[in-house]
Design a protein around this motif. Structure first.
Motif, PDB file in Angstrom:
ATOM      1  N   ILE A   3       0.614  -1.123   0.045  1.00 56.38           N
ATOM      2  CA  ILE A   3      -0.224  -0.024   0.118  1.00 56.38           C
ATOM      3  C   ILE A   3       0.922   1.067  -0.039  1.00 56.38           C
ATOM      4  N   LEU A   8      -2.707   5.252   1.723  1.00 55.02           N
ATOM      5  CA  LEU A   8      -3.037   5.106   3.384  1.00 55.02           C
ATOM      6  C   LEU A   8      -3.581   6.258   3.794  1.00 55.02           C
ATOM      7  N   GLY A  12      -7.022   5.114   3.474  1.00 55.76           N
ATOM      8  CA  GLY A  12      -6.828   4.138   4.639  1.00 55.76           C
ATOM      9  C   GLY A  12      -7.355   4.945   5.924  1.00 55.76           C
ATOM     10  N   TYR A  48      -1.495  -0.501   8.549  1.00 53.99           N
ATOM     11  CA  TYR A  48      -0.264  -0.477   7.464  1.00 53.99           C
ATOM     12  C   TYR A  48       1.044  -1.205   7.906  1.00 53.99           C
ATOM     13  N   ARG A  51       0.468  -5.176   7.964  1.00 59.10           N
ATOM     14  CA  ARG A  51       0.667  -5.564   6.579  1.00 59.10           C
ATOM     15  C   ARG A  51       1.867  -5.605   6.155  1.00 59.10           C
ATOM     16  N   TYR A  52       2.640  -4.305   6.161  1.00 59.11           N
ATOM     17  CA  TYR A  52       4.117  -4.414   6.024  1.00 59.11           C
ATOM     18  C   TYR A  52       5.037  -5.355   6.493  1.00 59.11           C
TER      19      TYR A  52
END
Length: 157
Positions: A3, A8, A12, A48, A51-52
């Motif tokens: 993303i 984001l 997001g 975020y 996910r990263y």
């Protein structure tokens, strides 16, 4: 899928503010925008980061959703003072509505506008705009739930 930071910020953060608004409504909490907005922003950055990190560690896609549900539950329980049962119900139902909304709108909008995965990955305007209908849906559902709860509580009095 990675993303971009701009996605984001522009998609997001509004989505997570809407998620918290819906969670507040489902949990029966009064809307407190001074709490909802900062918590939505924090949640967006935490999502975020989750996910990263999971992508770096090669975890299968979807594990982040479980962790986000747990995080949402903990925030509702610890910072918003929701009861245990309302926090778990609100976090599960809110996330389910996000998933349903995203699936519904993407399955309609992608074919309608002939959007390819290449366009989604390279055109940030399209990527951000395609997420806004689900954000609006979350806010709409939140306000409906909130109004219905308020009306029911007034009838009891």
């Amino acid at each position: 899928m990675k993303i971009p930071l701009i996605a984001l910020i522009l998609q997001g953060i509004p989505e997570n503010i809407a998620l918290f608004t819906l969670s507040y409504a489902i949990a029966g909490l009064n809307f407190n925008w001074k709490r909802i907005v900062p918590l939505g922003i924090i949640m967006a950055f935490c999502s975020y980061l989750i996910r990263y990190l999971l992508q770096l560690l090669s975890f299968p896609f979807g594990i982040h959703t479980v962790l986000v549900i747990v995080l949402l539950f903990l925030i509702l329980l610890l910072f918003c003072k929701a009861s245990y049962s309302s926090a778990i119900i609100a976090s599960l139902i809110s996330t389910l509505i996000v998933i349903i909304g995203e699936t519904l709108f993407l399955s309609i909008l992608i074919p309608m506008f002939q959007i390819t995965s290449e366009i989604l990955n390279t055109n940030m305007v399209v990527r951000v705009l395609i997420g806004y209908p689900q954000v609006l849906l979350l806010f709409l559902v939140a306000f409906i739930v909130y109004k219905v709860r308020k009306r029911k509580s007034l009838q009891v009095l």
